[in-house]
Design a protein around this motif. Structure first.
Motif: not given
Length: 485
Positions: A276-291
């Protein structure tokens, strides 16, 4: 004219003793001064070394670590020692001294700990300390009370869901379908004056068909794009063999309490983005979901998180349906209609539970769409917050966003993630947190090779000094960013 003087033997002996004492005192002062000079130089050298903390790590994650790779591919202890030696030598030089000149002869790094040692204890303890300083005592207490209540409510909800064996009910439903006779059932009154509506659609079949389409196609709100980013995790903390420190077992056990875990979760929520948060970059976008999920795909991480939330919402919604007599009555009537269409009216009672489960599932789909759209959903539903009627249940794949109700109270998507984090192992969360730190910092130019297991948290050294008069001193010191070493 000269005058003759004399001194007694007693006075001569007294003066000799005094001169000896003064000489001894001066020698002791010189030794103590040289020793202080050596220790002071060692301390200042360590302070200078640790002042070279990794700035991007501090700015982005509010953690202090010394990057021992110096931009290279691995831990460079030789280079680290050379810098330490230069810093000590620089602090030993200059100024007038009572003591002999003291020079650094040699030394060694005797022990050190890394950011990843002991499961990332240094990362976790600093994160907890940071959040405690940000929130303050009152903030920590308030958050603890709120989250504890939410966690207990979810545990109660999930425990009560076991009142229905969903798999057994579905199996019984499939058996009843196989036994159904092909016949034309007129739109006339049934038992109890209940009529079969025209164009009746079996909501259970509609829900089963919807489940086959995949969870993300069900819960993704209209207009929301799904990230397709993916990457290998084999080169991250959780996937590779790590460098190991040695000695200095300076680990903070206080970061393993329930409150500390709560603070660490809050740290994760503040420093990593989610769907639900905007974000960009070459890594994963859904970081909390990754955790929470730990796969190298944004889509799979969101899918796993959504499935877990859907189960929680199903349990909560099913609990409400069993408590609402009006909705139970609607379910009983619809179950009777389905049973008659199957040609086995006596099976209506057996159909009711699976119908309620299907209804709870449909309501949960709307809940997830609301959460992923940035809205709020209460943990426990009431009449005013219930959204889906039984007659609209077959429509969960068609225009469902129009059926949603906006709630000003309730939990956001992040709030639900916070509760899910409380249910996750601390070791797993810390490891995956470090994965995301590495992935994020490697996006910075010049830090493409950043490794947390090359970041030092504490260092122990032994330095040997020599004076111009041939005296030798040894200084042993331990230092670290926790300031307690």
């Amino acid at each position: 004219m000269y005058q003759k003087g004399s001194i007694t033997v007693y006075l001569s002996l007294t003066l000799a003793i005094l001169v000896s004492l003064i000489g001894t005192a001066l020698y002791s002062v010189q030794c103590a001064g040289a020793r202080v000079q050596a220790v002071h130089g060692t301390d200042q050298g360590l302070y200078s070394l640790f002042a070279r903390y990794d700035i991007p790590m501090l700015e982005r994650f509010h953690l202090f670590f010394l990057d021992g790779s110096f931009g290279g591919d691995g831990l460079q202890m030789g280079q680290l020692y050379n810098i330490l030696e230069q810093d000590i030598a620089a602090n030993m030089d200059g100024g007038k001294r009572i003591a002999d000149n003291v020079t650094l002869k040699d030394g060694s790094i005797t022990e050190y700990t890394l950011a990843t040692d002991n499961g990332g204890n240094a990362v976790r303890s600093q994160a907890v300390a940071y959040m405690e300083s940000v929130l303050g005592i009152q903030g920590v207490r308030s958050l603890a009370q709120k989250v504890q209540g939410q966690e207990e409510t979810i545990q109660v909800i999930e425990a009560k869901k076991d009142v229905i064996d969903e798999e057994q009910a579905l199996a019984q439903y499939e058996t009843m379908k196989e036994q159904a006779r092909e016949q034309t059932v007129p739109s006339e009154s049934l038992e109890g004056g209940v009529a079969i509506p025209e164009n009746f659609v079996n909501p259970v079949d509609a829900v089963q068909a919807a489940k086959g389409k995949g969870i993300l196609s069900l819960v993704l709100p209209a207009g929301k794009e799904l990230s397709t980013l993916s990457r290998s995790t084999s080169d991250l903390v959780s996937g590779r063999s790590l460098e190991q420190g040695m000695g200095i077992p300076a680990y903070d056990s206080s970061c393993n309490t329930w409150t500390a875990d709560l603070m660490f979760n809050e740290y994760l929520i503040q420093h990593f983005r989610c769907f639900t948060e905007d974000g960009s970059g070459s890594g994963l976008k859904y970081q909390l979901e990754y955790i929470l999920q730990g796969t190298g795909s944004d889509m799979e991480n969101l899918k796993g998180t959504a499935a877990r939330l859907l189960l929680i919402r199903e349990a909560s919604n099913l609990l409400y349906l069993y408590q609402d007599e009006s909705k139970r009555s609607q379910a009983q009537i619809t179950a009777l209609i389905i049973a008659v269409l199957f040609g086995i009216p006596q099976g209506a009672k057996a159909l009711e539970p699976i119908l309620l489960v299907s209804w709870a599932f449909g309501e949960s789909v709307l809940d997830l769409r609301e959460l992923l759209d940035g809205g709020r959903v209460p943990l426990l539903k009431g009449k005013s917050s219930w959204q889906l009627s039984l007659t609209d249940l077959p429509k969960i794949m068609e225009g469902v966003d129009a059926l949603r109700k906006e709630n000003k109270e309730g939990l956001t998507y992040q709030d639900y993630l916070r509760v899910l984090l409380m249910m996750k192992s601390s070791d797993v969360k810390t490891s995956r947190c470090m994965d995301m730190m590495e992935m994020t910092l490697r996006e910075i130019p010049g830090k493409e090779n950043f490794h947390l297991d090359c970041c030092l948290y504490t260092v122990g050294i032994q330095m040997n000094f020599e004076t111009t008069r041939g005296r030798f001193y040894t200084a042993q010191r331990n230092y670290g960013y926790d300031m307690g070493i």
